[in-house]
Design a protein around this motif. Structure first.
Motif, mmCIF file in Angstrom:
data_model
loop_
_atom_site.group_PDB
_atom_site.id
_atom_site.type_symbol
_atom_site.label_atom_id
_atom_site.label_comp_id
_atom_site.label_asym_id
_atom_site.label_seq_id
_atom_site.Cartn_x
_atom_site.Cartn_y
_atom_site.Cartn_z
ATOM 1 N N UNK A 54 50.109 34.728 35.844
ATOM 2 C CA UNK A 54 49.070 35.041 36.649
ATOM 3 C C UNK A 54 47.653 35.143 36.161
ATOM 4 N N UNK A 55 47.678 35.050 34.871
ATOM 5 C CA UNK A 55 46.171 35.071 34.095
ATOM 6 C C UNK A 55 45.605 33.622 34.157
ATOM 7 N N UNK A 56 46.681 32.604 34.095
ATOM 8 C CA UNK A 56 46.412 31.086 33.964
ATOM 9 C C UNK A 56 45.974 30.716 35.380
ATOM 10 N N UNK A 57 46.770 31.239 36.485
ATOM 11 C CA UNK A 57 46.361 30.822 37.767
ATOM 12 C C UNK A 57 45.075 31.502 38.186
ATOM 13 N N UNK A 58 44.771 32.805 37.896
ATOM 14 C CA UNK A 58 43.674 33.450 38.244
ATOM 15 C C UNK A 58 42.249 32.633 37.663
ATOM 16 N N UNK A 59 42.660 32.415 36.341
ATOM 17 C CA UNK A 59 41.238 31.571 35.748
ATOM 18 C C UNK A 59 41.051 30.521 36.284
ATOM 19 N N UNK A 60 42.102 29.646 36.662
ATOM 20 C CA UNK A 60 41.711 28.549 37.382
ATOM 21 C C UNK A 60 41.145 28.536 38.843
ATOM 22 N N UNK A 61 41.615 29.654 39.523
ATOM 23 C CA UNK A 61 40.820 30.104 40.827
ATOM 24 C C UNK A 61 39.363 30.406 40.524
ATOM 25 N N UNK A 62 39.101 31.217 39.660
ATOM 26 C CA UNK A 62 37.689 31.494 39.286
ATOM 27 C C UNK A 62 36.910 30.356 38.934
ATOM 28 N N UNK A 63 37.365 29.512 38.088
ATOM 29 C CA UNK A 63 36.760 28.185 37.766
ATOM 30 C C UNK A 63 36.608 27.365 38.860
ATOM 31 N N UNK A 64 37.432 27.279 40.017
ATOM 32 C CA UNK A 64 37.215 26.596 41.130
ATOM 33 C C UNK A 64 36.280 27.110 42.119
ATOM 34 N N UNK A 65 35.663 28.329 41.730
ATOM 35 C CA UNK A 65 34.890 28.920 42.795
ATOM 36 C C UNK A 65 34.934 30.061 43.403
ATOM 37 N N UNK A 66 36.124 30.859 43.204
ATOM 38 C CA UNK A 66 36.673 32.077 43.893
ATOM 39 C C UNK A 66 35.985 33.142 42.864
ATOM 40 N N UNK A 67 35.673 34.195 43.728
ATOM 41 C CA UNK A 67 35.219 35.430 43.138
ATOM 42 C C UNK A 67 36.020 36.202 42.171
ATOM 43 N N UNK A 68 35.530 36.474 41.132
ATOM 44 C CA UNK A 68 36.700 37.032 39.813
ATOM 45 C C UNK A 68 37.152 38.258 40.348
ATOM 46 N N UNK A 69 36.367 39.298 40.719
ATOM 47 C CA UNK A 69 37.083 40.401 41.181
ATOM 48 C C UNK A 69 38.012 40.411 42.527
ATOM 49 N N UNK A 70 37.821 39.736 43.326
ATOM 50 C CA UNK A 70 38.473 39.272 44.507
ATOM 51 C C UNK A 70 40.036 38.656 44.042
ATOM 52 N N UNK A 71 39.839 37.988 42.884
ATOM 53 C CA UNK A 71 40.955 37.308 42.602
ATOM 54 C C UNK A 71 42.005 38.410 41.791
ATOM 55 N N UNK A 72 41.350 39.188 41.005
ATOM 56 C CA UNK A 72 42.078 40.070 40.126
ATOM 57 C C UNK A 72 42.656 41.159 41.022
ATOM 58 N N UNK A 73 41.919 41.437 42.190
ATOM 59 C CA UNK A 73 42.377 42.564 43.110
ATOM 60 C C UNK A 73 43.601 41.939 44.139
ATOM 61 N N UNK A 74 43.708 40.677 44.005
ATOM 62 C CA UNK A 74 44.647 40.041 44.753
ATOM 63 C C UNK A 74 46.156 40.217 44.412
ATOM 64 N N UNK A 75 46.465 40.761 43.234
ATOM 65 C CA UNK A 75 47.574 40.676 42.309
ATOM 66 C C UNK A 75 47.907 42.278 42.834
ATOM 67 N N UNK A 76 49.224 42.520 42.672
ATOM 68 C CA UNK A 76 49.624 43.884 43.041
ATOM 69 C C UNK A 76 49.973 45.008 41.570
ATOM 70 N N UNK A 77 49.835 46.256 41.801
ATOM 71 C CA UNK A 77 50.048 46.946 40.799
ATOM 72 C C UNK A 77 49.480 46.554 39.421
ATOM 73 N N UNK A 91 32.385 34.866 34.685
ATOM 74 C CA UNK A 91 31.336 35.129 35.752
ATOM 75 C C UNK A 91 32.044 35.891 37.007
ATOM 76 N N UNK A 92 31.412 36.906 37.452
ATOM 77 C CA UNK A 92 31.805 37.257 38.767
ATOM 78 C C UNK A 92 31.820 36.547 39.990
ATOM 79 N N UNK A 93 30.780 35.545 39.990
ATOM 80 C CA UNK A 93 30.881 34.630 41.258
ATOM 81 C C UNK A 93 30.317 33.230 40.427
#
Length: 304
Positions: A254-277, A291-293
Motif C-alpha cells: 500500500x505504501x509503494x502504490x501510494x508513493x507512486x500515486x503522489x509522484x504522479x501528481x495526486x494529493x498526498x493526504x487524499x491518497x492516504x485517506x483512500x485506504x481503510x482503517x 509534498x502534500x500537493x
C-alpha cells in the motif's frame, strides 16, 4: 518479458497455498537460483499486445538478518495487493514488476538476486525462488545500491526508451545506505569491469536518469529500532523527500502504490485517506516526507 496479464484467480490460488506454511516452506532455496543471478544478464520490460503501455517497477527487498519477514509478507498477501491496487488506482499503466533480494556485497554469497520483469502470476513464482540468505555483516549497511547499479546498467525498459517515462525503483530495508560500489564487487556480482569505485551519489545519478528512486525504511527492523535517527538522516541526505517510513511491514504494498500515486501528481493526504482503517494511518506516516500537493514537486538531493 512481461507479455502476459495479471489474473486475480491465479493469485488467490497462489496465496491460498501459503496458508499455514512456515517461511522456509515458501522460500525453499538453499542457495542463489541460477535464474536469479545478475552476473552478465540484462532484464527487459517490453510492450506487448496485452500490455501495450508497460511501466517498469523494481522492488528491492532486504533479505539479510530478520528482514526475510518482508519477502514472506509479500508472498502471502502483499504482492497481490501491489499489482491489483496499481491496476485499480492506475498511478501507471500495465505494470511490469521485477523483484530483487538484497544482501551484503562484502559478506554474502548472494548479495543481489533478480527476477524477470513480469506482469502475471510469474511475479509470485519467481519471488519465491529468492534465497533468504539471512546474512549481512556488522557494517551498518546492506547492498541497497546494487539494484541501482543493475537498473542503470542492466535493464532495458520501453516506458523510458519509447515514451521518455521513468520506471520506479523502491529499495526496502532497515539499515543505512552504503558509501560506494567497489569495482571488485561490480566485477564479482555483475561481471562488469569498472575503471574505479563509484560513489553512492554517482550511482544515484546514473539510475535516476531512467527511474524514480525511493527507499523505504523498515522501522520494525532490528537495526532501525536501535539507530533510526541515524538511518533516516543518512537516507534523507541522499534521497531527500523520497525516503518513506514503514511502521508496519505488512503494509509495504500500500505504501509503494501510494508513493507512486503522489509522484504522479495526486494529493498526498487524499491518497492516504483512500485506504481503510489502520492502513490509512500507516500510509500517512510513510508519506509524511512527501509534498502534500504536486506544487511542492518531489525532489532528490542529486543533480542530473
Amino acid at each position: 518479458m512481461g507479455g502476459a496479464r495479471w489474473d486475480e484467480d491465479d493469485w488467490k490460488r497462489t496465496a491460498k497455498a501459503t496458508v499455514g506454511k512456515r517461511t522456509e516452506d515458501i522460500f525453499t532455496s538453499s542457495g542463489m537460483h541460477p535464474k536469479l543471478n545478475p552476473y552478465g544478464v540484462v532484464r527487459e520490460s517490453r510492450d506487448s499486445l496485452v500490455n501495450p503501455d508497460s511501466n517498469a517497477i523494481i522492488i528491492g527487498l532486504d533479505v539479510t538478518g530478520s528482514m526475510g519477514m518482508i519477502a514472506d509478507a509479500m508472498a502471502r498477501e502483499g504482492l497481490g495487493t501491489l499489482v491489483e491496487e496499481i491496476l485499480k488506482r492506475k498511478p501507471v499503466s500495465d505494470p511490469h514488476i521485477l523483484a530483487c533480494g538484497i544482501g551484503d556485497s562484502y559478506h554474502d554469497d548472494a548479495p543481489l538476486q533478480i527476477t524477470q520483469f513480469e506482469a502475471d502470476i510469474r511475479i509470485a513464482d519467481q519471488l519465491k525462488m529468492i534465497w533468504l540468505e539471512k546474512g549481512g555483516g556488522g557494517n551498518s549497511h546492506e547492498g541497497y545500491h546494487l539494484p541501482w547499479y543493475f537498473a542503470a546498467q542492466h535493464t532495458q525498459i520501453d516506458c523510458f526508451e519509447k515514451r521518455g517515462r521513468k520506471g520506479y525503483l523502491f529499495t526496502v530495508g532497515d539499515e543505512e545506505p552504503p558509501e560506494e560500489l567497489l569495482a571488485r564487487h561490480a566485477k564479482a556480482i555483475f561481471g562488469d569491469s569498472l575503471q574505479r569505485d563509484l560513489s553512492i551519489t554517482e550511482l544515484l545519478t546514473m539510475v535516476s536518469r531512467m527511474y524514480h528512486v525511493f527507499h523505504v525504511v523498515v522501522e520494525e527492523g532490528n537495526y532501525a529500532k536501535s539507530y533510526l535517527p541515524r538511518v533516516l538522516k543518512k537516507w534523507k541526505a541522499l534521497l531527500g523527500q523520497r525516503v518513506l517510513r514503514l511502521k508496519d511491514y505488512r503494509r509495504l504494498a500500500e505504501v509503494v502504490v501510494s508513493a507512486m500515486e503522489v509522484n504522479e501528481g495526486r494529493d498526498r493526504d487524499t491518497v492516504a485517506n483512500s485506504w481503510s482503517g489502520d492502513t490509512s494511518t500507516v500510509v500517512a506516516h510513510a508519506l509524511g516526507s512527501l509534498p502534500a500537493t504536486r506544487m511542492g514537486a518531489l525532489r532528490e538531493l542529486v543533480r542530473f
